[in-house]
Design a protein around this motif. Structure first.
Motif, short mmCIF file in Angstrom:
data_model
loop_
_atom_site.label_atom_id
_atom_site.label_comp_id
_atom_site.label_asym_id
_atom_site.label_seq_id
_atom_site.Cartn_x
_atom_site.Cartn_y
_atom_site.Cartn_z
N MET A 82 0.75 -1.31 -0.10
CA MET A 82 0.01 -0.04 0.24
C MET A 82 0.80 1.23 0.07
SD MET A 82 -2.93 1.37 2.97
CE MET A 82 -1.61 1.09 4.20
N ALA A 83 1.89 1.17 0.75
CA ALA A 83 2.68 2.43 0.96
C ALA A 83 3.41 2.70 -0.46
CB ALA A 83 3.84 2.23 2.09
N ALA A 84 3.92 1.69 -0.96
CA ALA A 84 4.41 1.57 -2.40
C ALA A 84 3.70 2.34 -3.64
CB ALA A 84 5.28 0.52 -2.85
N GLU A 85 2.42 1.82 -3.40
CA GLU A 85 1.11 2.11 -4.37
C GLU A 85 1.09 3.45 -4.30
OE1 GLU A 85 -2.92 0.83 -5.89
OE2 GLU A 85 -1.81 -0.75 -4.67
N VAL A 86 0.82 4.03 -2.97
CA VAL A 86 0.73 5.61 -2.68
C VAL A 86 1.70 6.19 -3.15
CG1 VAL A 86 0.20 7.16 -0.91
CG2 VAL A 86 -1.22 4.98 -0.85
N GLN A 87 2.99 6.01 -2.94
CA GLN A 87 4.24 6.49 -3.31
C GLN A 87 4.07 6.77 -4.86
OE1 GLN A 87 7.75 4.89 -2.24
NE2 GLN A 87 8.78 6.97 -2.01
N ALA A 88 3.74 5.84 -5.57
CA ALA A 88 3.86 5.80 -6.79
C ALA A 88 2.76 6.68 -7.54
CB ALA A 88 3.77 4.20 -7.40
N VAL A 89 1.54 7.00 -6.89
CA VAL A 89 0.68 7.53 -7.17
C VAL A 89 0.90 9.10 -7.24
CG1 VAL A 89 -1.70 8.23 -6.78
CG2 VAL A 89 -1.37 5.84 -7.03
N GLU A 90 1.60 9.15 -5.92
CA GLU A 90 1.76 10.65 -5.63
C GLU A 90 3.16 10.96 -6.57
OE1 GLU A 90 0.64 12.87 -3.45
OE2 GLU A 90 -1.08 11.37 -3.65
N GLY A 91 3.78 10.01 -6.84
CA GLY A 91 4.94 10.53 -7.80
C GLY A 91 4.68 10.54 -9.15
N GLY A 92 3.30 10.32 -9.66
CA GLY A 92 2.72 10.28 -11.03
C GLY A 92 3.11 8.97 -11.89
N LEU A 93 3.43 8.12 -11.13
CA LEU A 93 4.02 6.74 -11.97
C LEU A 93 2.77 5.72 -11.86
CD1 LEU A 93 7.66 6.12 -9.99
CD2 LEU A 93 6.82 7.14 -12.21
N GLY A 94 1.79 6.04 -11.41
CA GLY A 94 0.62 5.26 -11.38
C GLY A 94 -0.66 5.63 -11.13
N GLY A 95 -1.68 4.89 -11.02
CA GLY A 95 -3.11 5.49 -10.81
C GLY A 95 -4.33 4.97 -11.11
#
Length: 95
Positions: A82-95
């Motif tokens: 979850m932390a990695a996914e949130v970080q990716a979303v916040e970094g514009g790498l996922g969504g």
């Protein structure tokens, strides 16, 4: 009965299972052995069961302990994911 454990308690259970000793688990978590022992006692009180057999050469999970360890590993894995996914979303790498 709801068993609501904090991440530190989950990590302690997994560390004890991996290390085989409260002292080594405490060292891995950078806490004192008495604090780790108190935390384990609180978890066992909440669970209503001993999670580890105290043996001369270390600690071995009980049947209840094996269940808690398995679930604790899964919960901690999900929390990291979850932390990695949130970080990716916040970094514009996922969504």
């Amino acid at each position: 009965m709801a068993l609501t454990l904090k991440p530190a308690q989950l990590r302690l259970i997994v560390e004890i299972a991996d290390q085989g000793q409260v002292q080594l688990a405490a060292d891995a978590m950078a806490i004192t052995q008495p604090a780790a022992s108190r935390m384990l006692a609180e978890v066992e009180r909440m669970a209503g069961a001993a999670l580890f057999l105290r043996q001369p050469k270390g600690m071995e999970p009980t049947e209840a302990g094996a269940v808690v360890i398995r679930r604790a590993r899964a919960i901690l894995r999900e929390m990291r994911s979850m932390a990695a996914e949130v970080q990716a979303v916040e970094g514009g790498l996922g969504g």
